[in-house]
Design a protein around this motif. Structure first.
Motif, PDB file in Angstrom:
ATOM      1  N   PRO A  37      34.693  26.139 -16.681  1.00 20.86           N
ATOM      2  CA  PRO A  37      33.589  25.959 -17.628  1.00 20.86           C
ATOM      3  C   PRO A  37      32.986  24.568 -17.483  1.00 20.86           C
ATOM      4  O   PRO A  37      33.690  23.601 -17.183  1.00 20.86           O
ATOM      5  N   VAL A  38      31.699  24.480 -17.718  1.00 28.04           N
ATOM      6  CA  VAL A  38      30.987  23.219 -17.524  1.00 28.04           C
ATOM      7  C   VAL A  38      30.898  22.460 -18.843  1.00 28.04           C
ATOM      8  O   VAL A  38      30.382  22.979 -19.833  1.00 28.04           O
ATOM      9  N   GLY A  39      31.409  21.228 -18.829  1.00 25.20           N
ATOM     10  CA  GLY A  39      31.314  20.332 -19.974  1.00 25.20           C
ATOM     11  C   GLY A  39      30.482  19.123 -19.601  1.00 25.20           C
ATOM     12  O   GLY A  39      30.995  18.009 -19.511  1.00 25.20           O
ATOM     13  N   THR A  40      29.203  19.335 -19.377  1.00 28.79           N
ATOM     14  CA  THR A  40      28.306  18.326 -18.818  1.00 28.79           C
ATOM     15  C   THR A  40      28.441  16.970 -19.495  1.00 28.79           C
ATOM     16  O   THR A  40      28.649  15.947 -18.844  1.00 28.79           O
ATOM     17  N   ALA A  41      28.324  16.940 -20.815  1.00 30.82           N
ATOM     18  CA  ALA A  41      28.297  15.683 -21.564  1.00 30.82           C
ATOM     19  C   ALA A  41      29.584  15.494 -22.354  1.00 30.82           C
ATOM     20  O   ALA A  41      29.567  15.128 -23.528  1.00 30.82           O
ATOM     21  N   ALA A  42      30.729  15.757 -21.709  1.00 35.32           N
ATOM     22  CA  ALA A  42      32.048  15.639 -22.344  1.00 35.32           C
ATOM     23  C   ALA A  42      32.239  16.664 -23.444  1.00 35.32           C
ATOM     24  O   ALA A  42      32.977  16.420 -24.401  1.00 35.32           O
ATOM     25  N   THR A  43      31.605  17.804 -23.304  1.00 30.95           N
ATOM     26  CA  THR A  43      31.812  18.914 -24.222  1.00 30.95           C
ATOM     27  C   THR A  43      31.376  20.211 -23.562  1.00 30.95           C
ATOM     28  O   THR A  43      30.318  20.249 -22.921  1.00 30.95           O
ATOM     29  N   VAL A  44      32.200  21.234 -23.673  1.00 34.37           N
ATOM     30  CA  VAL A  44      31.754  22.581 -23.325  1.00 34.37           C
ATOM     31  C   VAL A  44      30.998  23.064 -24.549  1.00 34.37           C
ATOM     32  O   VAL A  44      31.585  23.313 -25.603  1.00 34.37           O
ATOM     33  N   LYS A  45      29.706  23.170 -24.426  1.00 32.83           N
ATOM     34  CA  LYS A  45      28.836  23.333 -25.590  1.00 32.83           C
ATOM     35  C   LYS A  45      29.267  24.503 -26.479  1.00 32.83           C
ATOM     36  O   LYS A  45      29.559  25.587 -26.003  1.00 32.83           O
ATOM     37  N   ALA A  46      29.312  24.228 -27.776  1.00 20.70           N
ATOM     38  CA  ALA A  46      29.618  25.206 -28.829  1.00 20.70           C
ATOM     39  C   ALA A  46      31.091  25.596 -28.862  1.00 20.70           C
ATOM     40  O   ALA A  46      31.453  26.564 -29.532  1.00 20.70           O
ATOM     41  N   MET A  47      31.948  24.846 -28.129  1.00 25.33           N
ATOM     42  CA  MET A  47      33.370  25.194 -28.053  1.00 25.33           C
ATOM     43  C   MET A  47      34.248  23.966 -28.312  1.00 25.33           C
ATOM     44  O   MET A  47      33.953  22.875 -27.838  1.00 25.33           O
ATOM     45  N   LYS A  48      35.351  24.175 -29.036  1.00 24.75           N
ATOM     46  CA  LYS A  48      36.394  23.152 -29.135  1.00 24.75           C
ATOM     47  C   LYS A  48      37.306  23.279 -27.924  1.00 24.75           C
ATOM     48  O   LYS A  48      37.510  24.379 -27.397  1.00 24.75           O
ATOM     49  N   PRO A  49      37.882  22.163 -27.461  1.00 20.85           N
ATOM     50  CA  PRO A  49      38.741  22.225 -26.267  1.00 20.85           C
ATOM     51  C   PRO A  49      39.854  23.252 -26.354  1.00 20.85           C
ATOM     52  O   PRO A  49      40.123  23.965 -25.375  1.00 20.85           O
ATOM     53  N   ALA A  50      40.526  23.357 -27.500  1.00 19.02           N
ATOM     54  CA  ALA A  50      41.614  24.327 -27.621  1.00 19.02           C
ATOM     55  C   ALA A  50      41.106  25.751 -27.460  1.00 19.02           C
ATOM     56  O   ALA A  50      41.805  26.614 -26.909  1.00 19.02           O
ATOM     57  N   ASP A  51      39.890  26.002 -27.901  1.00 12.96           N
ATOM     58  CA  ASP A  51      39.324  27.347 -27.771  1.00 12.96           C
ATOM     59  C   ASP A  51      38.919  27.636 -26.324  1.00 12.96           C
ATOM     60  O   ASP A  51      39.006  28.775 -25.870  1.00 12.96           O
ATOM     61  N   VAL A  52      38.478  26.604 -25.608  1.00 15.20           N
ATOM     62  CA  VAL A  52      38.197  26.769 -24.177  1.00 15.20           C
ATOM     63  C   VAL A  52      39.476  27.145 -23.447  1.00 15.20           C
ATOM     64  O   VAL A  52      39.503  28.073 -22.624  1.00 15.20           O
ATOM     65  N   ARG A  53      40.541  26.441 -23.743  1.00 13.01           N
ATOM     66  CA  ARG A  53      41.826  26.734 -23.113  1.00 13.01           C
ATOM     67  C   ARG A  53      42.293  28.143 -23.460  1.00 13.01           C
ATOM     68  O   ARG A  53      42.846  28.857 -22.611  1.00 13.01           O
ATOM     69  N   ALA A  54      42.065  28.566 -24.704  1.00 11.55           N
ATOM     70  CA  ALA A  54      42.515  29.883 -25.147  1.00 11.55           C
ATOM     71  C   ALA A  54      41.820  31.012 -24.404  1.00 11.55           C
ATOM     72  O   ALA A  54      42.366  32.117 -24.292  1.00 11.55           O
ATOM     73  N   THR A  55      40.634  30.763 -23.857  1.00 11.10           N
ATOM     74  CA  THR A  55      39.963  31.797 -23.063  1.00 11.10           C
ATOM     75  C   THR A  55      40.641  32.011 -21.718  1.00 11.10           C
ATOM     76  O   THR A  55      40.393  33.016 -21.046  1.00 11.10           O
ATOM     77  N   GLY A  56      41.484  31.050 -21.306  1.00 13.93           N
ATOM     78  CA  GLY A  56      42.182  31.150 -20.026  1.00 13.93           C
ATOM     79  C   GLY A  56      41.799  30.094 -19.023  1.00 13.93           C
ATOM     80  O   GLY A  56      42.280  30.124 -17.884  1.00 13.93           O
ATOM     81  N   ALA A  57      40.953  29.136 -19.409  1.00 18.26           N
ATOM     82  CA  ALA A  57      40.508  28.096 -18.476  1.00 18.26           C
ATOM     83  C   ALA A  57      41.621  27.106 -18.193  1.00 18.26           C
ATOM     84  O   ALA A  57      42.262  26.597 -19.121  1.00 18.26           O
ATOM     85  N   ASP A  58      41.850  26.804 -16.924  1.00 19.87           N
ATOM     86  CA  ASP A  58      42.850  25.816 -16.509  1.00 19.87           C
ATOM     87  C   ASP A  58      42.241  24.443 -16.269  1.00 19.87           C
ATOM     88  O   ASP A  58      42.956  23.444 -16.221  1.00 19.87           O
ATOM     89  N   ILE A  59      40.918  24.379 -16.072  1.00 20.35           N
ATOM     90  CA  ILE A  59      40.238  23.143 -15.688  1.00 20.35           C
ATOM     91  C   ILE A  59      38.793  23.258 -16.144  1.00 20.35           C
ATOM     92  O   ILE A  59      38.237  24.365 -16.203  1.00 20.35           O
ATOM     93  N   ILE A  60      38.181  22.135 -16.484  1.00 22.64           N
ATOM     94  CA  ILE A  60      36.763  22.112 -16.819  1.00 22.64           C
ATOM     95  C   ILE A  60      36.065  21.071 -15.954  1.00 22.64           C
ATOM     96  O   ILE A  60      36.701  20.293 -15.249  1.00 22.64           O
ATOM     97  N   LEU A  61      34.735  21.078 -16.025  1.00 27.41           N
ATOM     98  CA  LEU A  61      33.911  20.186 -15.208  1.00 27.41           C
ATOM     99  C   LEU A  61      33.130  19.237 -16.093  1.00 27.41           C
ATOM    100  O   LEU A  61      32.605  19.642 -17.138  1.00 27.41           O
ATOM    101  N   GLY A  62      33.045  17.973 -15.680  1.00 28.31           N
ATOM    102  CA  GLY A  62      32.195  16.984 -16.333  1.00 28.31           C
ATOM    103  C   GLY A  62      31.149  16.481 -15.346  1.00 28.31           C
ATOM    104  O   GLY A  62      31.283  16.657 -14.134  1.00 28.31           O
ATOM    105  N   ASN A  63      30.126  15.804 -15.853  1.00 25.66           N
ATOM    106  CA  ASN A  63      28.990  15.432 -15.020  1.00 25.66           C
ATOM    107  C   ASN A  63      28.811  13.920 -14.922  1.00 25.66           C
ATOM    108  O   ASN A  63      28.563  13.256 -15.933  1.00 25.66           O
ATOM    109  N   THR A  64      28.940  13.404 -13.717  1.00 21.20           N
ATOM    110  CA  THR A  64      28.841  11.963 -13.483  1.00 21.20           C
ATOM    111  C   THR A  64      27.497  11.402 -13.919  1.00 21.20           C
ATOM    112  O   THR A  64      27.423  10.378 -14.612  1.00 21.20           O
ATOM    113  N   TYR A  65      26.416  12.055 -13.519  1.00 21.31           N
ATOM    114  CA  TYR A  65      25.069  11.548 -13.816  1.00 21.31           C
ATOM    115  C   TYR A  65      24.859  11.404 -15.320  1.00 21.31           C
ATOM    116  O   TYR A  65      24.433  10.352 -15.812  1.00 21.31           O
ATOM    117  N   HIS A  66      25.129  12.461 -16.061  1.00 20.73           N
ATOM    118  CA  HIS A  66      24.864  12.432 -17.496  1.00 20.73           C
ATOM    119  C   HIS A  66      25.796  11.482 -18.232  1.00 20.73           C
ATOM    120  O   HIS A  66      25.370  10.767 -19.148  1.00 20.73           O
TER     121      HIS A  66
END
Length: 373
Positions: A37-66
């Protein structure tokens, strides 16, 4: 197996070109094929980190430019790094800023040194070089760092593709030389849709040596057939014992086809962006929950979805009313769907029945759905 200071990758099962693997890092294991999942600005939009993990995600992405522009890499570092700042304890991959350089090209100027650009936020002037990209990603505390590259659209001339690919390889060497972090560094293959340019890029990257390799410069408007044709040769040009990451992909059927061609890692804003705009992904294809036909539908999007407690009618109401909860529930469902798809792909590869899984998925997903949405 390939190993680095806090990084290893092993392949357990293959089925044709597809493979099941495990990336082991200091902050946890990543099951591949994996969707990030993409967390461009240090957040996966509309999601709390624990809820992102609960979907099954092992890793997320952040964006250097932003993140370099807001809140600033040095500020994030002073506040405990990206993991502590956003409350995500598992691995994070950060992209290098190359895609934003292309997408915001009217604000930037490329030279051999790097990219000078004006911030899209306030017009302030900045310079992003391979060395600065490595420094920013180190300050963020990224677990997987992407080499800095120059991306050009596949519609650009071959001469432009050659210039960008060769410069990207020089920047890759500079990224490798200046990289100081304790995680992993991935190189990015470029070369458009040209097999010879892709091979030259792969050869240059392999000579430099990276922990993993990305296929860059695709999913920028060339269409699925052209992308798959490119992946037919691009993936196998990269080292077989290292993770292969297809950047910015994509739609569920894109992911299935790319896994069949040997890709291990994916990221895309589609599930989160679609969730915020009313599109839900289902096994019968994407649907637009705004459509009037869902106003009285008492069924959930999926009986196994984490939002199965709410009907399509309720989701329709929330989205049509622009309620924040609508974006939250739709996003959570979409991320769950993507992770369930990855789980299904891993299971099919493990049982060496990927071709049957892909055919059944395509027949159901691509043939139905809310095509008007």
């Amino acid at each position: 197996m390939s190993e680095g200071p806090f990084f290893s990758f092993s392949i357990s099962v293959t089925d044709g070109s597809a493979r099941i693997g495990t990336i082991r890092m200091r902050r946890g294991e990543i099951r591949t094929p994996a969707f990030m999942p993409v967390g461009t600005a240090a957040t996966v939009k509309a999601m709390k980190p624990a809820d992102v993990r609960a979907t099954g995600a092992d890793i997320i992405l952040g964006n250097t430019y932003h993140l370099m522009l807001r809140p600033g890499a040095e500020r994030v570092a002073a506040l405990g790094g990206l993991h502590g700042f956003m409350g995500w304890e598992r691995p994070i991959l950060t992209d290098s800023g190359g895609y934003q350089v292309m997408s915001l090209s009217e604000l930037s100027k490329v030279s051999e040194e790097g990219v000078a650009f004006a911030s899209h936020l306030d017009g302030s002037q900045h310079m992003l070089t391979p060395e600065r990209s490595m420094e920013i990603q180190s300050l963020l505390g990224s677990d997987i760092v992407m080499a800095f590259d120059q991306l050009v659209k596949t519609t650009e001339s071959r001469d432009a593709q050659v210039v960008a690919m060769e410069r990207s390889m020089r920047w890759a060497a500079r990224s490798r030389e200046s990289y100081q972090s304790g995680g992993a560094l991935f190189g990015i293959q470029q070369g458009g849709l040209d097999e010879g340019l892709r091979q030259a890029s792969a050869d240059a990257l392999t000579a430099i040596g990276f922990d993993g390799y990305a296929v860059g410069g695709l999913a920028v408007g060339e269409g699925q057939a052209a992308m798959f044709a490119c992946l037919d040769f691009a993936a196998r040009q990269l080292p077989a014992d290292k993770p292969r990451y297809l950047m910015g992909v994509g739609k569920p059927d894109d992911i299935v086809g790319a896994v069949m061609r040997g890709i291990d890692m994916f990221d895309c804003v589609l599930p989160t962006r679609s969730g915020r705009t009313g599109q839900a992904f289902t096994w019968d294809g994407p649907i637009n929950i705004r459509n009037a036909k869902f106003a009285d539908d008492p069924e959930p999007l999926d009986s196994e979805s984490p939002v199965a407690g709410w009907s399509k009618a309720y989701l329709h109401h929330l989205v049509r009313s622009s309620e924040i909860l609508g974006a939250m529930l739709m996003t959570e469902h979409n991320l769950w769907f993507y992770q369930r798809l990855m789980q299904g792909l891993r299971a099919a590869i493990g049982e060496r029945r990927l071709a049957d899984f892909a055919a059944a998925f395509s027949e159901r997903y691509c043939a139905r759905g809310d095509k008007a949405g």
